[in-house]
Design an enzyme around this catalytic site. Structure first.
Site, PDB file in Angstrom:
ATOM      1  N   GLN A  78       0.832  -1.197   0.000  1.00  0.00           N
ATOM      2  CA  GLN A  78       0.000   0.000   0.000  1.00  0.00           C
ATOM      3  C   GLN A  78       0.871   1.253   0.000  1.00  0.00           C
ATOM      4  O   GLN A  78       1.129   1.846   1.047  1.00  0.00           O
ATOM      5  CB  GLN A  78      -0.896  -0.030   1.247  1.00  0.00           C
ATOM      6  CG  GLN A  78      -1.957   1.006   1.296  1.00  0.00           C
ATOM      7  CD  GLN A  78      -3.120   0.690   0.387  1.00  0.00           C
ATOM      8  OE1 GLN A  78      -3.458  -0.453   0.170  1.00  0.00           O
ATOM      9  NE2 GLN A  78      -3.732   1.718  -0.150  1.00  0.00           N
ATOM     10  N   PHE A  79       1.342   1.682  -1.184  1.00  0.00           N
ATOM     11  CA  PHE A  79       2.215   2.855  -1.247  1.00  0.00           C
ATOM     12  C   PHE A  79       1.506   4.119  -0.772  1.00  0.00           C
ATOM     13  O   PHE A  79       2.149   5.066  -0.328  1.00  0.00           O
ATOM     14  CB  PHE A  79       2.766   3.043  -2.668  1.00  0.00           C
ATOM     15  CG  PHE A  79       1.788   3.612  -3.653  1.00  0.00           C
ATOM     16  CD1 PHE A  79       1.732   4.973  -3.889  1.00  0.00           C
ATOM     17  CD2 PHE A  79       0.920   2.785  -4.359  1.00  0.00           C
ATOM     18  CE1 PHE A  79       0.832   5.507  -4.799  1.00  0.00           C
ATOM     19  CE2 PHE A  79       0.022   3.293  -5.270  1.00  0.00           C
ATOM     20  CZ  PHE A  79      -0.024   4.657  -5.488  1.00  0.00           C
ATOM     21  N   THR A  80       0.182   4.133  -0.801  1.00  0.00           N
ATOM     22  CA  THR A  80      -0.542   5.343  -0.406  1.00  0.00           C
ATOM     23  C   THR A  80      -0.432   5.650   1.084  1.00  0.00           C
ATOM     24  O   THR A  80      -0.820   6.737   1.519  1.00  0.00           O
ATOM     25  CB  THR A  80      -2.030   5.272  -0.820  1.00  0.00           C
ATOM     26  OG1 THR A  80      -2.630   4.137  -0.211  1.00  0.00           O
ATOM     27  CG2 THR A  80      -2.171   5.191  -2.336  1.00  0.00           C
TER      28      THR A  80
END
Length: 145
Positions: A78-80
């Site tokens: 989950q890069f966000t």
């Protein structure tokens, strides 16, 4: 490295209509990787998560780990989690690691969880994923290492 943990009774990840990973009672882990993270960081975070006492004991106190309850993990990259929203209305993701590094460390993290004896379902790195979960508690925590 940053992780958001949700204590769940169940969680499923679907990509293109196909289930790619799931868990029964245990944890949904959303994992973010930063440029300075290493394999050592990934293994340390996996150990911390596996031993974190956030499940209820017989007295209703958070005193048991996912290992203690015989639970599992659904792990999703989950890069966000590294979104920077301080300026304007569009998030910047410059705090997230490049995809090649993040993919490698996501794999290292999942392997470390398995090495500790946890069953691990996975999302698909870089894919559009649909997560379906039943949050238990609800209990949601964010960890930074």
């Amino acid at each position: 490295m940053r992780a958001t943990l949700q204590r769940v009774t169940r969680a499923t990840c679907t990509v293109g209509g196909e289930v790619t990973g799931q868990t029964g009672p245990g944890l949904l882990v959303l994992l973010g990787v930063a440029p300075g993270d290493t394999a050592e960081t990934a293994r340390a975070l996996a150990t911390k998560i596996a031993k974190l006492r956030i499940f209820n004991d017989e007295n209703g106190k958070m005193n048991r780990s996912v290992l203690d309850i015989g639970g599992g993990v659904l792990s999703v990259s989950q890069f966000t989690l590294y979104a920077d929203t301080r300026s304007g209305n569009r998030p910047s993701f410059t705090g997230a690691a490049p995809p090649e590094q993040a993919r490698t460390l996501y794999g290292t993290f999942n392997a470390a969880l398995r090495g500790l004896g946890l069953p691990v379902g996975e999302g698909v790195f870089g894919a559009h994923m649909v997560l379906d979960l039943t949050n238990d508690g609800p209990v949601t925590l964010t960890l930074d290492l």
